[in-house]
Design a protein around this motif. Structure first.
Motif, short mmCIF file in Angstrom:
data_model
loop_
_atom_site.label_atom_id
_atom_site.label_comp_id
_atom_site.label_asym_id
_atom_site.label_seq_id
_atom_site.Cartn_x
_atom_site.Cartn_y
_atom_site.Cartn_z
N ASP A 1 24.14 46.62 25.88
CA ASP A 1 23.99 47.42 24.67
C ASP A 1 24.76 46.74 23.55
N ARG A 2 24.13 45.78 22.92
CA ARG A 2 24.73 45.04 21.81
C ARG A 2 23.75 45.04 20.64
N PRO A 3 24.26 45.21 19.42
CA PRO A 3 23.34 45.22 18.27
C PRO A 3 22.73 43.86 17.97
N GLU A 4 23.32 42.76 18.49
CA GLU A 4 22.81 41.43 18.19
C GLU A 4 21.61 41.03 19.06
N ASP B 1 30.65 38.76 26.73
CA ASP B 1 32.02 38.81 26.24
C ASP B 1 31.96 39.19 24.76
N ASP B 2 33.06 39.16 24.08
CA ASP B 2 33.09 39.63 22.69
C ASP B 2 32.25 38.79 21.75
N THR C 1 32.66 31.97 37.74
CA THR C 1 33.06 30.79 36.96
C THR C 1 32.94 30.99 35.46
N VAL C 2 31.93 31.73 34.99
CA VAL C 2 31.78 31.88 33.53
C VAL C 2 32.92 32.72 32.94
N GLN C 3 33.59 33.48 33.76
CA GLN C 3 34.69 34.29 33.27
C GLN C 3 36.04 33.59 33.36
N ARG D 1 24.57 29.79 27.17
CA ARG D 1 25.34 30.80 26.43
C ARG D 1 24.75 30.92 25.02
N LEU D 2 24.56 32.15 24.59
CA LEU D 2 24.13 32.46 23.22
C LEU D 2 25.34 32.97 22.45
#
Length: 540
Positions: A315-318, A341-342, A373-375, A407-408
């Motif tokens: 649930d992200r506006p982007e 993430d942020d 790993t991504v974290q 990653r975006l």
């Protein structure tokens, strides 16, 4: 309700047996619950079962039929204490509760059965003590009783070897099981001292028994035409061999082989008969254990797949996201996943080589490695190297994974990605234009532990939707054998109405399914659409 029966085979000592299961098949086959040593009895002759607190008997279409108290048994009939069933030349009588039962070997607590649980004639050390078949059937009955207990595969194989030594007195014994690569490796072994130890079997024996799916009896290897030129057998000093394959309807699973020097022990036909029966018991449990393990893995993986289908999109506006995952079998080797993430979104779409439970288990490992790993690492190349090293470790089945991992970044719309031997990315622009960004190719994961991975970058505009997919889409075939292909996929993606993430996934999947209607799925099919809305909303 436990009942007891007295079994009176022709020309053999009578014995008694507890019926401690809800259903017992009586017959001549080694796989029967109650094995009867009578050639006039069918392999699966009759069935004894419990219903409403009573024991019943039913004929299973036996060649010589079944009599109940001298009358033909034509339908399932309730039994009373003292009733006599006649199967061929054998009498099976339900023992009255007040009758003093004959001594019966104690039931095994686990895999270890003391030698004293067998008749004295069986525990002896001479060939003459094994001249009758009563000892063979006592051994078989113990093995089948062990099969009804929660015994593990390892315990069962050790038990079979132990009983083979008690009765047949070889110098060495080994059970080999077939591996995924077709080779045969020891699963249990034993030496005359009673201690486990390394036991080798001639390749010629393996080829003769497992390859041809038939037992082998070698009285004297030096004189046997089949093995006279086998230097490994002659050099080892082994002269007499008895071996039987572990087989069922699906093929060869392995073999059991017992060896000895002629001066110590020369095997004979009765020995081979017993070993074949023991091998049948082992084959039954080996396959059952494999099926049980597969069913357990399937249940876990089906739950994983259900979670994947119902995965809560971020649930992200982007961004807006949508996905579909359709395995070719009940479980599969495709996966998609993401971590927020942020500042951005990590994503993966991957395809494990192969299908079914093996691929699905490997897929679960890939998913776990991705999330871990991504974290903990910021650089994409390092993430892929860590995942690849772990997937290459102990990879005896040589499985591999093709994947797009990337990653975006929300603020800029920049995408950083690695193409590990996967399908190209497709992007539908805000005005409906279709493009495929060029990503440098890297090797698939799990192939080379020391591989390095090339990172590519590209940018998408607000209003664009990126589609990641597996080759279950492009390799789908119709009933005429035609492949859906990349061109059809591009047309389906480019014509998506609205071009939102959800529209893109639903319309593309609909076109592929319509094309392949009536044909079995060629491969697992996964679609992941990421719609980038930009950051204008968040800046207002």
């Amino acid at each position: 309700m436990i009942a007891r029966v007295r079994v009176e085979p022709p020309d053999q000592p009578a014995f008694e047996r507890d019926l401690d299961a809800r259903e017992v098949v009586v017959g001549r086959a080694a796989t029967a619950g109650l094995v009867v040593p009578d050639s006039s009895v069918s392999r699966q002759h009759a069935r004894l079962f419990q219903r409403d607190g009573r024991w019943w008997a039913e004929d299973l279409g036996a060649t010589n039929g079944t009599l109940l108290n001298e009358k033909p048994l034509t339908a399932a009939t309730v039994l009373s204490p003292g009733d006599r069933l006649k199967l061929g030349g054998t009498i099976v009588q339900l023992v009255p509760a007040a009758t003093t039962a004959m001594p019966s070997p104690p039931k095994p607590a686990a895999a270890t059965l003391p030698a004293t649980s067998l008749p004295a004639a069986v525990v002896g050390t001479g060939q003459s003590e094994f001249s009758g078949s009563a000892a063979r059937f006592a051994t078989l009955n113990e093995i089948h009783r062990a099969l009804a207990t929660p015994i593990s595969l390892t315990e069962l194989l050790d038990l079979i070897l132990q009983r083979s030594f008690d009765v047949l007195h070889p110098e060495e014994g080994v059970i080999l099981l077939k591996q995924p690569d077709g080779s045969f490796k020891p699963a249990a072994s034993r030496k005359q001292s009673g201690e486990p130890g390394h036991v080798t079997v001639s390749r010629r024996i393996v080829d003769e028994v497992a390859g041809k799916q038939r037992p082998a009896l070698v009285l004297d290897a030096a004189m046997d035409q089949r093995f006279a030129d086998s230097h490994s057998i002659v050099a080892s000093g082994v002269r007499s061999v008895v071996a039987a394959p572990l087989i069922d309807a699906e093929g060869t699973m392995g073999l059991i082989a017992l060896t000895s020097r002629v001066s110590v022990r020369q095997f004979a036909e009765p020995d081979l008969d017993l070993l074949v029966s023991l091998a049948s018991a082992a084959a039954l449990r080996v396959r059952n254990v494999a099926l049980a393990e597969e069913a357990a893995a399937r249940k876990v993986l089906e739950r994983e797949l259900a979670l994947a289908h119902d995965m809560q999109m971020p649930d992200r506006p982007e961004i807006r996201m949508a996905a579909a995952l359709t395995p070719a079998r009940s479980v599969g080797g495709d996966l998609y996943d993401f971590v927020l993430d942020d500042e951005g979104l990590w994503f993966i779409v991957a395809d494990v080589s192969g299908k079914g439970v093996g691929a699905a288990l490997y897929m679960a490992v890939v998913k776990t490695l991705f999330r871990a790993t991504v974290q903990t690492r910021p650089d994409l190349a390092g993430i892929l190297q860590v995942m690849n090293r772990e997937l290459s470790r102990d990879n005896e089945q040589m499985m591999f994974v093709t994947a797009i991992v990337g990653r975006l970044t929300f603020e800029t719309g920049q995408i950083t990605a690695v193409d590990a031997g996967h399908n190209p990315v497709l992007v539908v622009g805000p005005r409906g234009d279709l493009s495929s960004p060029t990503l440098e190719k890297s090797i698939a994961l799990g192939v080379d532990a020391d591989a390095t991975f090339k990172v590519s970058t590209f940018k998408i505009d607000a209003g664009s939707t990126m589609l990641l997919y597996t080759d279950g889409a492009t390799d789908a075939r119709n009933t005429a054998g035609e492949i859906f292909g990349v061109d059809r996929l591009k047309r389906a993606v480019g014509s998506s109405l609205g071009r939102t993430a959800t529209d893109l996934v639903h319309s593309t999947l609909k076109v592929v399914n319509k094309f392949a209607a009536g044909a079995p799925p060629e491969d697992d099919l996964t679609l992941l659409a990421i719609e980038y809305l930009g950051t204008e909303v968040t800046h207002r």
